[in-house]
Design an enzyme around this catalytic site. Structure first.
Site, PDB file in Angstrom:
ATOM      1  N   TYR A 232      -2.120   4.408  -6.157  1.00 39.19           N
ATOM      2  CA  TYR A 232      -3.288   5.164  -5.684  1.00 39.19           C
ATOM      3  C   TYR A 232      -3.697   6.258  -6.674  1.00 39.19           C
ATOM      4  CZ  TYR A 232      -3.214   2.664  -1.288  1.00 39.19           C
ATOM      5  OH  TYR A 232      -3.273   1.672  -0.352  1.00 39.19           O
TER       6      TYR A 232
ATOM      7  N   HIS B 200      -3.739  -9.451  -0.994  1.00 41.59           N
ATOM      8  CA  HIS B 200      -3.928  -8.061  -0.581  1.00 41.59           C
ATOM      9  C   HIS B 200      -4.788  -7.924   0.676  1.00 41.59           C
ATOM     10  CE1 HIS B 200      -3.778  -3.799  -0.803  1.00 41.59           C
ATOM     11  NE2 HIS B 200      -5.087  -3.710  -0.845  1.00 41.59           N
TER      12      HIS B 200
ATOM     13  N   ASP C 181       0.828  -1.210   0.000  1.00 41.22           N
ATOM     14  CA  ASP C 181       0.000   0.000   0.000  1.00 41.22           C
ATOM     15  C   ASP C 181       0.865   1.265   0.000  1.00 41.22           C
ATOM     16  OD1 ASP C 181      -1.285  -2.360   1.404  1.00 41.22           O
ATOM     17  OD2 ASP C 181      -3.048  -1.124   1.068  1.00 41.22           O
TER      18      ASP C 181
ATOM     19  N   HIS D  58     -11.642  -2.376   6.978  1.00 38.10           N
ATOM     20  CA  HIS D  58     -11.694  -3.587   6.136  1.00 38.10           C
ATOM     21  C   HIS D  58     -11.906  -4.835   6.993  1.00 38.10           C
ATOM     22  CE1 HIS D  58     -10.459  -0.910   3.013  1.00 38.10           C
ATOM     23  NE2 HIS D  58      -9.267  -0.722   3.525  1.00 38.10           N
TER      24      HIS D  58
ATOM     25  N   ASN E 288      -6.889  -3.623  -4.394  1.00 40.19           N
ATOM     26  CA  ASN E 288      -8.123  -2.991  -4.891  1.00 40.19           C
ATOM     27  C   ASN E 288      -7.845  -1.704  -5.653  1.00 40.19           C
ATOM     28  OD1 ASN E 288      -7.419  -2.324  -2.089  1.00 40.19           O
ATOM     29  ND2 ASN E 288      -9.086  -0.836  -2.217  1.00 40.19           N
TER      30      ASN E 288
ATOM     31  N   HIS F   1      -3.589  -3.804   2.519  1.00 44.75           N
ATOM     32  CA  HIS F   1      -4.955  -3.279   2.548  1.00 44.75           C
ATOM     33  C   HIS F   1      -5.254  -2.427   3.772  1.00 44.75           C
ATOM     34  CE1 HIS F   1      -8.786  -2.967   0.715  1.00 44.75           C
ATOM     35  NE2 HIS F   1      -9.446  -3.822   1.465  1.00 44.75           N
ATOM     36  N   VAL F   2      -4.983  -2.946   4.957  1.00 42.99           N
ATOM     37  CA  VAL F   2      -5.189  -2.164   6.179  1.00 42.99           C
ATOM     38  C   VAL F   2      -3.913  -1.354   6.395  1.00 42.99           C
ATOM     39  CG1 VAL F   2      -5.606  -2.282   8.658  1.00 42.99           C
ATOM     40  CG2 VAL F   2      -6.694  -3.940   7.107  1.00 42.99           C
ATOM     41  N   HIS F   3      -4.050  -0.051   6.539  1.00 44.28           N
ATOM     42  CA  HIS F   3      -2.876   0.828   6.567  1.00 44.28           C
ATOM     43  C   HIS F   3      -2.285   0.891   7.965  1.00 44.28           C
ATOM     44  CE1 HIS F   3      -4.901   2.729   2.850  1.00 44.28           C
ATOM     45  NE2 HIS F   3      -4.339   1.579   2.579  1.00 44.28           N
TER      46      HIS F   3
HETATM   47 FE   LIG Z   1      -6.243  -1.921  -0.389  1.00 40.53          FE
END
Ligand SMILES: [Fe+2]
Ligand SMILES: *[C@@H]1O[C@H](CO)[C@@H](O)[C@H](O)[C@H]1NC(C)=O
Ligand SMILES: *[C@@H]1O[C@H](CO)[C@@H](O)[C@H](O)[C@H]1NC(C)=O
Ligand SMILES: *[C@@H]1O[C@H](CO)[C@@H](O)[C@H](O)[C@H]1NC(C)=O
Ligand SMILES: *[C@@H]1O[C@H](CO)[C@@H](O)[C@H](O)[C@H]1NC(C)=O
Ligand SMILES: *[C@@H]1O[C@H](CO)[C@@H](O)[C@H](O)[C@H]1NC(C)=O
Length: 475
Positions: free
Chosen positions: A205, A324, A173, A334, A239, A361-363
């Protein structure tokens, strides 16, 4: 009525049941997990680096190759895919390359692609696979032949073998904020020197910009070149790679990603670039697709079903999975998104003794205990993760630093499967020593380069299956 029926009519049994229930409920309430770090991180907003930042500079010279990046080009590490973009015209598709021990230059021919996305037209995207390389050898390579030539280098991995040490970096990410730059810098200056990056998805992004401004895919390619041109980055689709925007006429997902980032999926008999495997040194790495169909009878399901029995732990003791969307995630972001894929594939991960699963995915950052949750059958109520020494450790490393900022809201209390969690940007290193031991550590960006904020000795699940938990688990 059977035995249970006759017991349930006895008041003593009812009493026992209440005592038992009370105990179980109490335990669930008192139970807490591992460590939630109290580290106080910066509170400034995460902002993207402006378009005119130094890291986005276009290299000098007419039609000079930019966004140069490499990845593994076959199953075993004797091939490399070299990719680059020329902005003005197609130019040469040739890569010249030579080993440091030789003056003879070899030549490989690539192919060039372009794509359109809304009102954006890409530059000329080149992909060229160099094959039949020697293992463990430094190669120089040149692109932009006949125009503005640029030279880079990479080192091929050692030949596959059970005790071959190898050091992987882990980034997820990433995006292109000032924090992203800090993460990449920390990775580069980490004295443990990662030799290849396992990237767990969500690259540029660009889709956060109006019309998914694909210029931000180009800036991202220039930003990561300083690492990705010199060591392979192993790609996972997230995603933010979907780029599915029907309102602006894009009917086919993953268009920018698949044009820009090629992976050697055919070498592992995969039909799509979103799921595939490679072997590198002593590791067998399986990349899965959180955003492609994974239900029973889908191509991904059938591929994974055939792939897992092929893993030869005598050849590659370390079985690593990248995806991911995490299966075990105790943040309020998420939450449970990975659940349906977990239900499909987790029994296989336990059966085949996967060592570790890395997701993004989870920041934020999180490391689990070895747990599984595969006993549930709709009616038996056994739906709680339990300690399982055949199960992988699950690591969420989606803390590369993108503009969406940190995920700071955690579920409370910390579930007992969660060994360590912290909402800070950073990267990790997975350092394989031999067939039994790998040393893992996570680095937060606020610390000096060698500082380890979390660390863990992995004991291989096939060769050295002894309990490697670090916290006293209540499971
Ligand atoms: Fe993501
Ligand atoms: C694409 O369209 C947007 C607005 O719809 C505009 O701001 C932008 O300049 C356009 N880009 C190109 C390359 O035409
Ligand atoms: C990004 O990091 C590099 C290496 O630390 C530094 O030279 C560069 O100035 C940074 N750029 C920005 C925009 O922060
Ligand atoms: C697994 O790898 C070992 C070592 O290379 C080899 O001897 C063995 O035949 C392989 N097993 C299978 C089933 O391919
Ligand atoms: C954290 O997430 C929970 C669950 O989504 C929500 O109810 C709560 O308001 C959030 N807390 C903060 C401080 O945002
Ligand atoms: C494997 O590596 C670990 C950690 O460096 C070391 O303690 C162990 O002795 C090594 N095993 C062998 C067989 O060399």
């Amino acid at each position: 009525m059977g035995i249970l029926g006759s017991y349930s009519s006895s008041p003593f049994w009812v009493f026992c049941l209440f005592v038992l229930l009370g105990f179980v409920l109490n335990a669930a309430v008192l139970c807490d997990g591992g460590k939630t770090s109290s580290f106080v991180r910066k509170i400034e907003k995460t902002v993207d680096m402006p378009i005119d930042s130094d890291v986005f500079q276009v290299p000098p010279g007419f039609n000079a190759p930019q966004q140069v990046h490499i990845t593994q080009g076959d199953q075993v590490g004797k091939a490399v895919i070299v990719s680059w973009v020329t902005p003005n015209e197609a130019g040469s598709n040739t890569v010249l390359y030579w080993s440091e021990n030789s003056k003879d230059k070899n030549k490989a021919e690539g192919k060039v692609y372009t794509y359109k996305f809304y009102n954006y037209t890409s530059g000329y995207i080149h992909h060229c696979t160099i094959r039949n390389l020697e293992f463990n050898t430094k190669y120089y390579y040149e692109v932009g032949i006949g125009q503005s030539e640029r030279q880079f280098w990479f080192t091929t991995p050692p030949e596959i073998g059970p005790d071959v040490p190898y050091t992987f970096g882990l980034i997820g990410d990433l995006g292109q904020s000032f924090d992203s730059n800090s993460t990449l810098t920390h990775y580069e200056l980490n004295p443990q020197k990662g030799q290849a990056v396992l990237f767990v998805g969500d690259l540029s992004y660009a889709d956060n910009y109006p019309n998914h401004d694909n210029v931000r895919w180009d800036t991202w390619g220039r930003f990561i070149e300083r690492s990705a041109a010199y060591q392979p980055w192993i790609w996972t689709a997230g995603n933010h790679e979907i780029d599915y925007a029907p309102e602006i006429g894009e009917k086919k997902p993953f268009k920018p990603y698949t044009h820009r980032y090629h992976v050697p999926y055919r070498a592992s008999d995969s039909s799509e670039p979103f799921w595939y495997s490679i072997k590198r040194a002593s590791a067998h790495i399986i990349v899965l697709a959180s955003y492609s169909a994974y239900g029973k009878y889908t191509p991904q399901y059938k591929w994974l079903e055939q792939e897992l029995p092929k893993v030869n732990r005598s050849e590659t003791p370390w079985l690593i999975v990248l995806m991911h969307s995490p299966w075990y995630n105790s943040y309020n972001y998420h939450y449970m998104e990975g659940e349906s894929m977990r239900v499909m594939y987790e029994p296989w991960f336990v059966q085949y003794k996967v060592d570790v699963v890395f997701a993004g995915h989870v920041h934020a950052y999180e490391r689990s205990e070895r747990v599984s949750n595969v006993a549930y059958n709709i009616v038996n109520g056994m739906c709680k993760p339990v300690s399982d020494q055949n199960a992988p450790v699950y690591i969420t490393i989606g803390d590369g630093g993108n503009l969406e900022g940190l995920a700071t809201n955690m579920t409370e209390p910390q579930p007992d499967y969660s060994a360590y969690r912290e909402a800070s940007f950073g990267h990790a290193i997975f350092d394989i020593k031999n067939r039994t031991h790998a040393y893992y550590n996570w680095h937060r960006n606020q610390d000096g380069y060698p500082v380890e904020a979390d660390s863990f000795w992995f004991f291989n699940r096939y060769w050295h299956q002894i309990d490697d938990s670090t916290t006293t688990s209540h499971l």
